[in-house]
Design an enzyme around this catalytic site. Structure first.
Site, PDB file in Angstrom:
ATOM      1  CG  ASP A 292      -2.153   0.863   0.990  1.00  0.00           C
ATOM      2  OD1 ASP A 292      -3.163   0.682   1.675  1.00  0.00           O
ATOM      3  OD2 ASP A 292      -2.083   1.750   0.100  1.00  0.00           O
TER       4      ASP A 292
HETATM    5  C1  GLC Z   1      -4.137   4.485  -0.225  1.00  0.00           C
HETATM    6  C2  GLC Z   1      -5.072   3.352   0.143  1.00  0.00           C
HETATM    7  C3  GLC Z   1      -5.157   2.287  -0.899  1.00  0.00           C
HETATM    8  C4  GLC Z   1      -4.992   2.930  -2.268  1.00  0.00           C
HETATM    9  C5  GLC Z   1      -3.561   3.420  -2.361  1.00  0.00           C
HETATM   10  C6  GLC Z   1      -3.260   4.094  -3.698  1.00  0.00           C
HETATM   11  O1  GLC Z   1      -3.418   4.870   0.912  1.00  0.00           O
HETATM   12  O2  GLC Z   1      -4.862   2.702   1.379  1.00  0.00           O
HETATM   13  O3  GLC Z   1      -6.412   1.630  -0.749  1.00  0.00           O
HETATM   14  O4  GLC Z   1      -5.249   1.983  -3.288  1.00  0.00           O
HETATM   15  O5  GLC Z   1      -3.227   4.287  -1.296  1.00  0.00           O
HETATM   16  O6  GLC Z   1      -4.013   5.237  -3.826  1.00  0.00           O
END
Ligand code: GLC
Length: 754
Positions: A292
């Site tokens: 993430d």
């Molecule tokens: C965010 C979220 C995740 C998302 C990623 C990219 O922090 O936790 O769900 O897909 O970053 O935007």
């Protein structure tokens, strides 16, 4: 035929067979061969480049890095140091970046372009929690399919969806992004959304890679506080958290995303129990895992890694294949391989998984497959897409209360007052993950009333937030300014019916938006009571991204409709339900608490050793609150009435259990009912929930019609995972329950024999 001729003939048959069938490698083998061939040409730096995902400098969905070295750089693209980007959209932008990589880097390996297409791209569909309340798997799949068509039209080939986190805590802002509290329904919806995004084949022009997230346990953040500690046993992990992920994997989801939380004290991004033991070994998963946003470097904050180099070592060795926005891999993996701390095999395995997806998407055949200017012009926000968004929006609305059948209203209704800033809000219905939606592109309630030529008078009543930005800081909720109450109360006083549209603004739920209170934000409760005092004939329409504590409203307000954040067609869907064009059919997929003190509250709980109620105090209860939710899982009313009768259980020759029930529409109009089947394993080697959803069917019945609804359960439906992850089915006594909500059920006992 002479013997030798027969032998010769047979030899030819065998050789022919071999040449025909034995030489045709499967498509998987063909892809694997291509991957191996390309891998063999790559330098270590180029391999590590594939494991590196940069945020494009157009948009950020996480904390932007400050160091200059961290911005997506032209030379990184040229050197092949980037495997994927996120938040770069638009055919022109995507093409420009893809051309640099394809034409100027040594091997020209195309990029993945990822984005959070969570519930639509330009046409915004209801937030996933709302869609889950439709219980309509086809409509949910169609919603994802259309999101994919629009995403593919603007150059996106990878979405970071579906989010499949089970959660039981409405304080957590991301419940809006999931499918509620039940793993069985969550698993069905996960598969539907994966199929929708990925289509028949990833090679198709409108198919995009999906991403099951966040692996795993993120929805169990303690006290509902986002990014907080998760401390659950493996029993909950196997039986509640993992089933939707396994369903997504079985549906062929191309990627997984790990999560910010720890599990058993180990951050998910470096958790080899999750990423290697379960996902890649036990489930034999062949896709890749992306971290993430910054979840790698956050292991330093967790106190799990001393520095970014150790982040890279721990993450790569634990099976996190791609690094989103930690810059750990690009800065340290080469050294770690040279030092022997990360084996080259780990790199090769990760890169192979990433390259495999790029081949499956067809990016090597045509890196500009998703750069179609014509599609970009014609595939967004089309009438068909709006119609699909309206369809699933209507189906997602849940009728919570309708005393004296105040609803549906008549279109000829005189003296209708509409009160509440959300009634005219064209942004909030787009929800939190509306990344690419055009501002104010939702149909508001007042827009839709006007379009339907329904006369009304409007008063805002109260601003929800200070400041008129698109992303109002939720700390700016209006808790002081009641200057417009008087006008709203005066209007209510002179009206026959008052429609009040209250709830949360669109950015009050979602990532980073946990709340410690679940009541109506700001001065809305005070407004509701002020209006009620002069005119109790109120229809309350809720627009929110999470279950709310509306106990006062449930006690006083005659009609209550849960309208969530329904996306582009929000106002039209709400109006069509309120005025009877569509008979509401939604059912809650997350329990609504009476008060935040009950949270986490969920239907499929264990009995405890002191279930109640009991005459004395020594049982599991509160002295100041009921144990029961305000509205339970699976609950939702209709403008007609359904009755259940004649529950029958019958063992089939196949060994399956046939469960049948007679469902009758006793009312005067057609309607849809979600028939739900639960079971309870009464005695087991580990305690089981008091009930678990195991089947459902949404049934449309004409007035007076009766239908025999039949389910078939095979023995696996009676099983569960032990705390070691072993699936077991134990003979014994089960309750089989069928009804229109988790608390309104016909019951029969069943003995499951060996
Ligand atoms: C965010 C979220 C995740 C998302 C990623 C990219 O922090 O936790 O769900 O897909 O970053 O935007």
């Amino acid at each position: 035929m002479k013997l030798n001729k027969r032998v010769t003939f047979l030899v030819f048959i065998v050789l022919g067979y071999q040449s025909t069938f034995a030489q045709k490698p499967s498509s998987v083998e063909v892809t694997d061969q291509k991957v191996s061939k390309l891998l063999a040409q790559m330098t270590l730096e180029e391999k590590i480049g594939q494991m590196n995902q940069y945020n494009g400098f157009w948009e950020s969905t996480g904390p932007l890095p400050q160091e200059e070295s961290a911005k997506l750089k032209y030379e990184h693209l040229k050197k092949g140091w980037v495997g994927a980007v996120l938040n770069v959209t638009g055919v022109d932008n995507v093409r420009r970046i893809q051309e640099i990589v394809v034409n100027e880097s040594r091997l020209g390996i195309p990029l993945l372009f990822g984005s959070d297409v969570i519930h639509g791209y330009k046409t915004i569909f209801p937030i996933p929690l709302a869609e889950s309340a439709s219980w309509d798997l086809k409509a949910i799949e169609q919603s994802a399919r259309i999101a994919a068509v629009e995403a593919a039209a603007v150059g996106i080939n990878w979405t970071f969806a579906p989010m499949v986190d089970i959660s039981r805590d409405a304080r957590w802002g991301r419940v809006m992004e999931g499918a509620g509290e039940d793993p069985f329904l969550g698993a069905k919806i996960a598969a539907a959304r994966v199929k929708g995004f990925q289509g028949e084949s990833l090679s198709f022009p409108t198919s995009i890679a999906a991403c099951a997230k966040h692996f795993a346990g993120y929805g169990f953040a303690e006290s509902g506080k986002d990014y907080n500690t998760v401390d659950i046993g493996t029993y909950t992990l196997y039986n509640t958290v993992l089933p939707p992920f396994k369903s997504a994997a079985d549906a062929g989801v191309a990627t997984f995303m790990n999560s910010f939380n720890v599990l058993n004290g180990v951050p998910a991004t470096a958790n080899s129990f999750l990423q290697r033991d379960i996902l890649k070994k036990k489930w034999a998963y062949r896709g890749f895992v992306v971290s993430d946003w910054g979840s790698g470097k956050e292991m330093i904050d967790h106190g799990f890694a001393a520095d970014l180099k150790q982040v890279a070592e721990l993450s790569a060795n634990a099976g996190s294949d791609m690094d989103m926005e930690s810059y750990a891999y690009i800065n340290h993996l080469k050294t770690l391989v040279e030092e022997g701390k990360v084996d080259l095999k780990v790199i090769d395995e990760a890169v192979s998984r990433i390259l495999r997806l790029k081949f499956e998407l067809g990016l090597f055949d045509n890196p500009y497959k998703y750069c179609n200017f014509k599609a970009e012009k014609s595939n967004l926000l089309t009438p068909e897409h709006r119609a699909a968004a309206l369809d699933v929006a209507k189906k997602s609305i849940v009728l919570l209360k309708n005393k004296n059948n105040l609803l549906p209203l008549k279109k000829s209704q005189k003296n209708l007052a509409v009160i509440g800033v959300l009634a005219s809000d064209k942004n909030s219905p787009l929800g939190n993950w509306r990344l690419a939606a055009t501002d104010s592109s939702a149909v508001s309630v007042t827009d839709a009333l006007s379009a339907a030529k329904i006369s009304y008078s409007y008063a805002k009543g109260v601003e929800l937030v200070y400041g008129k930005t698109n992303f109002p800081d939720e700390l700016s909720i209006n808790t002081k300014d009641s200057s417009e109450f008087a006008q709203a109360v005066a209007l209510a006083k002179q009206s026959e019916v008052v429609m009040m549209v209250l709830g949360e603004h669109g950015m009050q739920s979602g990532e980073g938006r946990s709340r410690a209170s679940l009541t109506l934000p700001g001065l809305q409760q005070q407004l509701l009571e002020a209006v009620y005092r002069v005119n109790p004939n109120i229809v309350l329409v809720l627009m929110n991204g999470r279950p709310l504590d509306i106990s006062w409203a449930d006690e006083h307000i005659p009609a209550i409709v849960e309208a969530w954040q329904l996306g582009t067609s929000s106002g039209t869907a709400i109006t069509q339900v309120l005025f009877g064009d569509y008979n509401p059919s939604g059912k809650l997929t997350m329990s609504f608490p009476r008060s935040v003190g009950q949270v986490p509250i969920y239907y499929n709980h264990f009995a405890s050793g002191r279930p109640g109620p009991k005459a004395e105090v020594f049982w599991s209860h509160y002295t100041d609150e009921s144990n029961k939710p305000l509205y339970p899982f699976g609950y939702g009313l209709s403008y007609t009435e359904f009755s259940y009768a004649d529950l029958q259980l019958e063992e089939q020759l196949s060994g399956k259990l046939k469960v049948s029930v007679k469902l009758t529409n006793k009312g005067g109009r057609s309607g849809e009912e979600v028939v739900q089947l639960f079971l309870h394993d009464q005695v087991a080697s580990q305690v089981r929930p008091v009930k678990e959803l195991k089947a459902f069917e949404k049934v449309l019945l004409a007035p007076g019609e009766t239908k025999l609804v039949v389910f078939e359960l095979d023995s696996t439906e009676f099983g569960f995972y032990d705390q070691y992850g072993k699936f077991i089915v134990e003979p014994g006594e089960f309750e089989i329950m069928v009804g229109g909500s988790s608390e309104d059920l016909l019951k029969k006992n069943w003995t499951l024999r060996k």
